[in-house]
Write a protein that holds these residues in place. Sequence first.
Motif, short mmCIF file in Angstrom:
data_model
loop_
_atom_site.label_atom_id
_atom_site.label_comp_id
_atom_site.label_asym_id
_atom_site.label_seq_id
_atom_site.Cartn_x
_atom_site.Cartn_y
_atom_site.Cartn_z
N ASP A 105 0.83 -1.21 0.00
CA ASP A 105 0.00 0.00 0.00
C ASP A 105 0.86 1.26 0.00
O ASP A 105 0.56 2.24 -0.71
CB ASP A 105 -0.94 0.01 1.21
CG ASP A 105 -2.12 -0.93 1.04
OD1 ASP A 105 -2.38 -1.34 -0.11
OD2 ASP A 105 -2.76 -1.26 2.06
N ASN A 113 0.96 4.12 -3.01
CA ASN A 113 0.71 5.54 -2.75
C ASN A 113 1.88 6.40 -3.21
O ASN A 113 1.69 7.47 -3.80
CB ASN A 113 0.44 5.76 -1.27
CG ASN A 113 -0.92 5.22 -0.84
OD1 ASN A 113 -1.84 5.11 -1.65
ND2 ASN A 113 -1.05 4.86 0.42
N LYS A 125 -4.66 2.48 -9.19
CA LYS A 125 -4.05 1.89 -8.00
C LYS A 125 -4.15 0.36 -8.06
O LYS A 125 -3.26 -0.35 -7.57
CB LYS A 125 -4.71 2.44 -6.73
CG LYS A 125 -4.32 3.88 -6.46
CD LYS A 125 -4.60 4.32 -5.03
CE LYS A 125 -3.98 5.69 -4.77
NZ LYS A 125 -4.15 6.13 -3.36
N ARG A 155 -0.93 -2.00 -8.00
CA ARG A 155 -0.89 -3.03 -6.96
C ARG A 155 -0.65 -4.41 -7.57
O ARG A 155 0.14 -5.20 -7.05
CB ARG A 155 -2.21 -3.03 -6.17
CG ARG A 155 -2.26 -4.04 -5.02
CD ARG A 155 -3.65 -4.08 -4.40
NE ARG A 155 -4.04 -2.75 -3.96
CZ ARG A 155 -3.64 -2.20 -2.82
NH1 ARG A 155 -2.86 -2.89 -2.01
NH2 ARG A 155 -4.04 -0.99 -2.49
#
Length: 399
Positions: free
Chosen positions: A363, A367, A388, A392
């Motif tokens: 995470d 970010n 995202k 990921r």
Amino acid sequence: MWENKIDINQVVEIRAKTTAFFGVGAINKMADVAANLSGRGITKVIVMTGKSSHIKTGAWDVTKKALEDNGIKYLLYSKVTPNPTVDHVDEATAEAKAFSAEAVIAIGGGSPIDAAKSVAILLAYPEKNATELYELSFVPEKAAPVIAINLTHGTGTEVDRFAVVSIPSKEYKPAIAYDCIYPLFAIDDPALMTKLPAEQTIYVSVDAINHVVEASTTVVTNPLAILLAKETIRLVAKYLPIAIKEPENLTARYYLLYASLIAGTSFDNGLLHYTHALEHPLSAVRPDLAHGLGLAMLLPAVVKEIYPASGEVLAEIFEPILPDFKGTADEADKAYTGLRNWIESVGIKSHLRDEGFDDSVVDKLVNLAFETPSLDGLLAIAPVKATKESVRNIYVNSL
């Protein structure tokens, strides 16, 4: 093969924005470079290096003599580390200002050259600092002249307009790209690279491959970027195994260096996307992580993610290491496996988990990929929309 027709001891000029002196013995062109600087009225320079490679390769002896013969005084800053920081740049800039340096000479790989480009900008904007530069708070249009004496065959920074420096306090590793930091001259001499350790030889060569995979598949790519991509991968596939076994083989070093140079030109044209945008958070969090290793661990997952959109180009450029691919979307998993096997075959066995990254940090990395200044620009030109979730997926598939 046409490579056998080339005299590698003939120093030729390869022109893009930068004039690169390329070939065995090119370091001796520093006499001409120093004369050119003197002819421009430059009397003082700062020389940016790491701890010792400038000495071990012999590049410093030649450079020092060339400067002295042309009446140019020099200040040596030899504190640049891998993944240089804004603190290094600010310190070197302060010393350069106090010395009244009028140009910047870099001797080293991507880190000294990128730090030197940054100092060159700040010499032209004395009221600014490196954090402001890398947080993109201003757009520089001028810089002191930069001379790049390249000691690795991977970054391509000696012939392009890019630079990367970290901001440790925020765990940011942004990139900048400005026309004013194209080096005036570059020295690409394969004889300076025969002492590169096998591990570094592999990492920098994989860096060149990443440059072209990304450059050839962005949404702003062009035929030149793709043409150079195919040739880069062919040359690395052919000559990297030779350089690993025979580190002083000048022909192998020559073609790996040529591959790196044209890869730099490729991404100067086609730009970059996922792999670099996702690697920068890795080495921002872990500054001791080699950039090329980070890229190598991410590349198969990136290719898997973008293959449905870029399969035809990827099948074409990867033909030397992934033969018989057609470029259809159903080959994505096969491409992932094949590329991972090739990377392992040249000596890179690590996955992210082996280098200390695990699910708990994903995470944070996701970010950082979106928050770090400049990286959003790379993600915006990826061949599949960067979300995202897609970022990921790449990190998780690289663990």
